[in-house]
Design a protein around this motif. Structure first.
Motif, PDB file in Angstrom:
ATOM      1  N   LEU A   1       0.803  -1.226   0.000  1.00  0.00           N
ATOM      2  CA  LEU A   1       0.000   0.000   0.000  1.00  0.00           C
ATOM      3  C   LEU A   1       0.837   1.278   0.000  1.00  0.00           C
ATOM      4  O   LEU A   1       0.376   2.325  -0.467  1.00  0.00           O
ATOM      5  N   GLY A   2       2.051   1.198   0.505  1.00  0.00           N
ATOM      6  CA  GLY A   2       2.912   2.374   0.580  1.00  0.00           C
ATOM      7  C   GLY A   2       3.160   3.029  -0.768  1.00  0.00           C
ATOM      8  O   GLY A   2       2.982   4.250  -0.906  1.00  0.00           O
ATOM      9  N   PRO A   3       3.574   2.260  -1.783  1.00  0.00           N
ATOM     10  CA  PRO A   3       3.816   2.887  -3.089  1.00  0.00           C
ATOM     11  C   PRO A   3       2.577   3.553  -3.681  1.00  0.00           C
ATOM     12  O   PRO A   3       2.690   4.598  -4.332  1.00  0.00           O
ATOM     13  N   ILE A   4       1.410   2.995  -3.421  1.00  0.00           N
ATOM     14  CA  ILE A   4       0.171   3.604  -3.924  1.00  0.00           C
ATOM     15  C   ILE A   4      -0.052   4.955  -3.248  1.00  0.00           C
ATOM     16  O   ILE A   4      -0.353   5.953  -3.910  1.00  0.00           O
ATOM     17  N   GLY A   5       0.101   4.984  -1.935  1.00  0.00           N
ATOM     18  CA  GLY A   5      -0.069   6.241  -1.200  1.00  0.00           C
ATOM     19  C   GLY A   5       0.953   7.291  -1.606  1.00  0.00           C
ATOM     20  O   GLY A   5       0.619   8.469  -1.773  1.00  0.00           O
ATOM     21  N   ILE A   6       2.188   6.862  -1.781  1.00  0.00           N
ATOM     22  CA  ILE A   6       3.245   7.787  -2.202  1.00  0.00           C
ATOM     23  C   ILE A   6       2.933   8.345  -3.582  1.00  0.00           C
ATOM     24  O   ILE A   6       3.058   9.545  -3.833  1.00  0.00           O
ATOM     25  N   ARG A   7       2.501   7.467  -4.488  1.00  0.00           N
ATOM     26  CA  ARG A   7       2.181   7.901  -5.860  1.00  0.00           C
ATOM     27  C   ARG A   7       1.025   8.904  -5.862  1.00  0.00           C
ATOM     28  O   ARG A   7       1.077   9.936  -6.545  1.00  0.00           O
ATOM     29  N   VAL A   8      -0.025   8.610  -5.100  1.00  0.00           N
ATOM     30  CA  VAL A   8      -1.183   9.515  -5.044  1.00  0.00           C
ATOM     31  C   VAL A   8      -0.758  10.880  -4.506  1.00  0.00           C
ATOM     32  O   VAL A   8      -1.137  11.921  -5.055  1.00  0.00           O
ATOM     33  N   TYR A   9       0.037  10.884  -3.449  1.00  0.00           N
ATOM     34  CA  TYR A   9       0.501  12.146  -2.876  1.00  0.00           C
ATOM     35  C   TYR A   9       1.292  12.948  -3.908  1.00  0.00           C
ATOM     36  O   TYR A   9       1.049  14.147  -4.100  1.00  0.00           O
ATOM     37  N   CYS A  10       2.221  12.297  -4.580  1.00  0.00           N
ATOM     38  CA  CYS A  10       3.051  12.994  -5.575  1.00  0.00           C
ATOM     39  C   CYS A  10       2.206  13.504  -6.743  1.00  0.00           C
ATOM     40  O   CYS A  10       2.439  14.602  -7.247  1.00  0.00           O
ATOM     41  N   GLU A  11       1.234  12.713  -7.162  1.00  0.00           N
ATOM     42  CA  GLU A  11       0.370  13.157  -8.265  1.00  0.00           C
ATOM     43  C   GLU A  11      -0.454  14.378  -7.869  1.00  0.00           C
ATOM     44  O   GLU A  11      -0.644  15.286  -8.676  1.00  0.00           O
ATOM     45  N   ILE A  12      -0.928  14.399  -6.634  1.00  0.00           N
ATOM     46  CA  ILE A  12      -1.693  15.558  -6.159  1.00  0.00           C
ATOM     47  C   ILE A  12      -0.820  16.812  -6.187  1.00  0.00           C
ATOM     48  O   ILE A  12      -1.256  17.883  -6.631  1.00  0.00           O
ATOM     49  N   VAL A  13       0.415  16.692  -5.744  1.00  0.00           N
ATOM     50  CA  VAL A  13       1.326  17.840  -5.754  1.00  0.00           C
ATOM     51  C   VAL A  13       1.570  18.308  -7.183  1.00  0.00           C
ATOM     52  O   VAL A  13       1.528  19.505  -7.479  1.00  0.00           O
ATOM     53  N   ILE A  14       1.799  17.363  -8.100  1.00  0.00           N
ATOM     54  CA  ILE A  14       2.036  17.730  -9.496  1.00  0.00           C
ATOM     55  C   ILE A  14       0.798  18.387 -10.105  1.00  0.00           C
ATOM     56  O   ILE A  14       0.905  19.367 -10.844  1.00  0.00           O
ATOM     57  N   VAL A  15      -0.391  17.881  -9.786  1.00  0.00           N
ATOM     58  CA  VAL A  15      -1.629  18.476 -10.316  1.00  0.00           C
ATOM     59  C   VAL A  15      -1.787  19.908  -9.823  1.00  0.00           C
ATOM     60  O   VAL A  15      -2.192  20.789 -10.586  1.00  0.00           O
ATOM     61  N   ILE A  16      -1.434  20.158  -8.581  1.00  0.00           N
ATOM     62  CA  ILE A  16      -1.520  21.524  -8.051  1.00  0.00           C
ATOM     63  C   ILE A  16      -0.616  22.456  -8.861  1.00  0.00           C
ATOM     64  O   ILE A  16      -1.011  23.572  -9.225  1.00  0.00           O
ATOM     65  N   PHE A  17       0.578  22.011  -9.207  1.00  0.00           N
ATOM     66  CA  PHE A  17       1.475  22.833 -10.002  1.00  0.00           C
ATOM     67  C   PHE A  17       0.982  22.980 -11.437  1.00  0.00           C
ATOM     68  O   PHE A  17       1.151  24.040 -12.049  1.00  0.00           O
ATOM     69  N   GLN A  18       0.360  21.952 -11.984  1.00  0.00           N
ATOM     70  CA  GLN A  18      -0.207  22.065 -13.330  1.00  0.00           C
ATOM     71  C   GLN A  18      -1.368  23.056 -13.345  1.00  0.00           C
ATOM     72  O   GLN A  18      -1.534  23.810 -14.309  1.00  0.00           O
ATOM     73  N   ILE A  19      -2.165  23.058 -12.284  1.00  0.00           N
ATOM     74  CA  ILE A  19      -3.251  24.038 -12.176  1.00  0.00           C
ATOM     75  C   ILE A  19      -2.659  25.445 -12.158  1.00  0.00           C
ATOM     76  O   ILE A  19      -3.161  26.351 -12.835  1.00  0.00           O
ATOM     77  N   ASN A  20      -1.590  25.627 -11.408  1.00  0.00           N
ATOM     78  CA  ASN A  20      -0.939  26.934 -11.353  1.00  0.00           C
ATOM     79  C   ASN A  20      -0.443  27.352 -12.735  1.00  0.00           C
ATOM     80  O   ASN A  20      -0.630  28.506 -13.143  1.00  0.00           O
ATOM     81  N   ASN A  21       0.179  26.432 -13.456  1.00  0.00           N
ATOM     82  CA  ASN A  21       0.674  26.755 -14.800  1.00  0.00           C
ATOM     83  C   ASN A  21      -0.466  27.126 -15.737  1.00  0.00           C
ATOM     84  O   ASN A  21      -0.360  28.076 -16.514  1.00  0.00           O
ATOM     85  N   THR A  22      -1.564  26.388 -15.676  1.00  0.00           N
ATOM     86  CA  THR A  22      -2.714  26.672 -16.531  1.00  0.00           C
ATOM     87  C   THR A  22      -3.315  28.028 -16.207  1.00  0.00           C
ATOM     88  O   THR A  22      -3.638  28.811 -17.114  1.00  0.00           O
ATOM     89  N   LEU A  23      -3.461  28.328 -14.932  1.00  0.00           N
ATOM     90  CA  LEU A  23      -4.007  29.623 -14.533  1.00  0.00           C
ATOM     91  C   LEU A  23      -3.083  30.771 -14.973  1.00  0.00           C
ATOM     92  O   LEU A  23      -3.558  31.833 -15.377  1.00  0.00           O
ATOM     93  N   THR A  24      -1.778  30.545 -14.904  1.00  0.00           N
ATOM     94  CA  THR A  24      -0.826  31.553 -15.364  1.00  0.00           C
ATOM     95  C   THR A  24      -0.969  31.784 -16.865  1.00  0.00           C
ATOM     96  O   THR A  24      -0.949  32.934 -17.327  1.00  0.00           O
ATOM     97  N   GLU A  25      -1.132  30.710 -17.631  1.00  0.00           N
ATOM     98  CA  GLU A  25      -1.328  30.843 -19.073  1.00  0.00           C
ATOM     99  C   GLU A  25      -2.625  31.593 -19.383  1.00  0.00           C
ATOM    100  O   GLU A  25      -2.660  32.446 -20.283  1.00  0.00           O
ATOM    101  N   ILE A  26      -3.683  31.302 -18.653  1.00  0.00           N
ATOM    102  CA  ILE A  26      -4.963  31.990 -18.859  1.00  0.00           C
ATOM    103  C   ILE A  26      -4.802  33.481 -18.557  1.00  0.00           C
ATOM    104  O   ILE A  26      -5.257  34.336 -19.322  1.00  0.00           O
ATOM    105  N   ARG A  27      -4.133  33.799 -17.461  1.00  0.00           N
ATOM    106  CA  ARG A  27      -3.907  35.199 -17.100  1.00  0.00           C
ATOM    107  C   ARG A  27      -3.109  35.923 -18.178  1.00  0.00           C
ATOM    108  O   ARG A  27      -3.458  37.033 -18.584  1.00  0.00           O
TER     109      ARG A  27
END
Length: 87
Positions: free
Chosen positions: A49-75
């Motif tokens: 279960l550890g690798p699944i939890g680690i992967r989910v956490y890392c993906e959430i962090v990456i998605v947050i940064f992708q949201i930031n990049n998209t919002l910056t492009e829109i601005r």
């Protein structure tokens, strides 16, 4: 280099990938340690279960940064549109 100093380009998404592999190694070491020190089932659960939890956490962090990049492009697109729009 100025992109990094002005925080126009972020380095954290690249660091998240390194963090994922480091946490994965730690997870495996902890799981094996538990399995050989009398906590076999807990170690097995951590190993599975550890690798699944680690992967989910890392993906959430990456998605947050992708949201930031998209919002910056829109601005930036809205600023460009406002500049070219006749008054």
């Amino acid at each position: 280099m100025g992109e990094y100093l002005n925080f126009d380009k972020l380095i954290t998404p690249a660091l998240v990938r390194v963090l994922f592999w480091a946490l994965l190694v730690v997870d495996i070491m902890v799981a094996i340690s538990d399995m050989f020190s009398g906590y076999f089932w807990r170690g097995l659960a951590i190993l599975l279960l550890g690798p699944i939890g680690i992967r989910v956490y890392c993906e959430i962090v990456i998605v947050i940064f992708q949201i930031n990049n998209t919002l910056t492009e829109i601005r930036d697109a809205q600023r460009d549109a406002a500049r070219t729009r006749p008054s």
